[in-house]
Design an enzyme around this catalytic site. Structure first.
Site, mmCIF file in Angstrom:
data_model
loop_
_atom_site.group_PDB
_atom_site.id
_atom_site.type_symbol
_atom_site.label_atom_id
_atom_site.label_comp_id
_atom_site.label_asym_id
_atom_site.label_seq_id
_atom_site.Cartn_x
_atom_site.Cartn_y
_atom_site.Cartn_z
ATOM 1 N N ASP A 19 32.875 32.447 35.398
ATOM 2 C CA ASP A 19 32.500 31.298 35.715
ATOM 3 C C ASP A 19 33.122 30.079 35.023
ATOM 4 O OD1 ASP A 19 30.436 29.449 36.247
ATOM 5 O OD2 ASP A 19 29.141 29.575 34.370
ATOM 6 N N HIS A 36 37.936 27.219 42.669
ATOM 7 C CA HIS A 36 37.774 28.535 42.980
ATOM 8 C C HIS A 36 39.098 29.134 43.575
ATOM 9 C CE1 HIS A 36 33.547 27.924 42.650
ATOM 10 N NE2 HIS A 36 33.474 27.033 43.651
ATOM 11 N N LEU A 130 42.020 52.865 39.604
ATOM 12 C CA LEU A 130 40.848 51.701 38.713
ATOM 13 C C LEU A 130 39.861 51.463 39.915
ATOM 14 C CD1 LEU A 130 40.115 49.452 36.858
ATOM 15 C CD2 LEU A 130 41.048 47.977 38.143
#
Ligand code: IPE
Ligand code: IPE
Ligand code: MG
Length: 241
Positions: A19, A36, A130
């Site tokens: 955020d 962004h 991962l």
């Protein structure tokens, strides 16, 4: 700090609410989309670090079921960023043996993006260095609603009886059926709320709320937080040993 990369104890799955992109841009007098883009560029360093510190699962909240409420231009820009991100990162993720999966409701996304997501999942399905999960058009309540809908369909068709409904079987109806529960949920940008993220799965997660805005969040800070939580006594309701 990065550099002394010894594995952490206890923290196998870290989930992150990324955020603060909008505020990062606004404070610089830039359009939100620049925030962004900068935010998306922070992901790679953290993905690279996780296996070195023993984090096998990383789940990132990229777009919530509530984020459609934003201006049309921001939503379109984000969708285009997700498409470009997959196109740009697919090769490196695969080379690094990262298995990528998406959670959330895909039906509302555009065809091109849905296809890119499916092809990245397919391409990386055999990787095990991962497990990277990206939550895209994800909401915890939406996920539970969809799960209950499938469960009741199965019940109506006689495949599930009331006594079959257990915490474990509910887990199989969730988007996260192949993931362990998160051990640690990190939220950047100073907000102390979970905004509909992994409601069922985070029942016993540790939470770390940090002030740093996501575009400024580094792998070094990620590592410090994970290590800070890795020695905690997680009691899951039992008494301390
Ligand atoms: C997080 O950053 C990214 C998404 C929710 C898509 P925000 O866009 O929420 O940034 P702030 O909270 O407005 O600063
Ligand atoms: C949560 O952030 C969703 C993502 C990071 C993708 P928001 O910025 O949408 O959350 P609220 O609106 O501040 O609760
Ligand atoms: Mg926000």
């Amino acid at each position: 700090m990065t550099g002394e990369t010894e594995p952490t104890r206890n923290i196998n799955h870290v989930a992150v609410i990324m955020d603060g992109n909008g505020r990062w841009a606004t404070r610089r007098g830039l359009p939100r989309l620049v925030g962004h883009r900068k935010g998306a560029s922070r992901v790679r360093e953290i993905v690279d670090l996780c296996p070195d510190i023993g984090v096998k699962y990383l789940t990132l909240y990229a777009f919530s079921t509530e984020n459609w409420k934003r201006a049309e231009g921001e939503v379109a820009g984000l969708m285009s960023l997700f498409r470009r991100y997959i196109l740009k990162e697919a090769k490196k993720l695969h080379e690094n043996r990262v298995r990528v999966r998406f959670i959330g409701d895909r039906t509302r996304l555009d065809r091109k993006l849905i296809d890119l997501m499916a092809s990245l999942e397919e391409k990386t399905a055999g990787n095990d260095h991962l497990n990277l999960t990206i939550a895209l058009n994800y909401g915890g309540r939406d996920e539970l609603t969809r799960a209950i809908r499938s469960l009741t369909e199965d019940a109506a068709e006689g495949r599930v009886a009331p006594e079959d409904v257990t915490e474990e079987s509910i887990g199989f109806y969730l988007d996260t059926r192949y993931l362990p529960d998160p051990d640690l949920v990190i939220r950047t940008s100073g907000e102390q709320r979970i905004s509909n993220f992994l409601l069922w799965q985070s029942a016993y997660a540790e939470y770390a709320f940090v002030e740093t805005l996501w575009p400024d969040f580094s792998a070094a800070e990620f590592e410090d937080i994970v290590k800070g939580y890795s020695g905690r006594d997680r009691r899951f309701g039992a008494a301390s040993a």
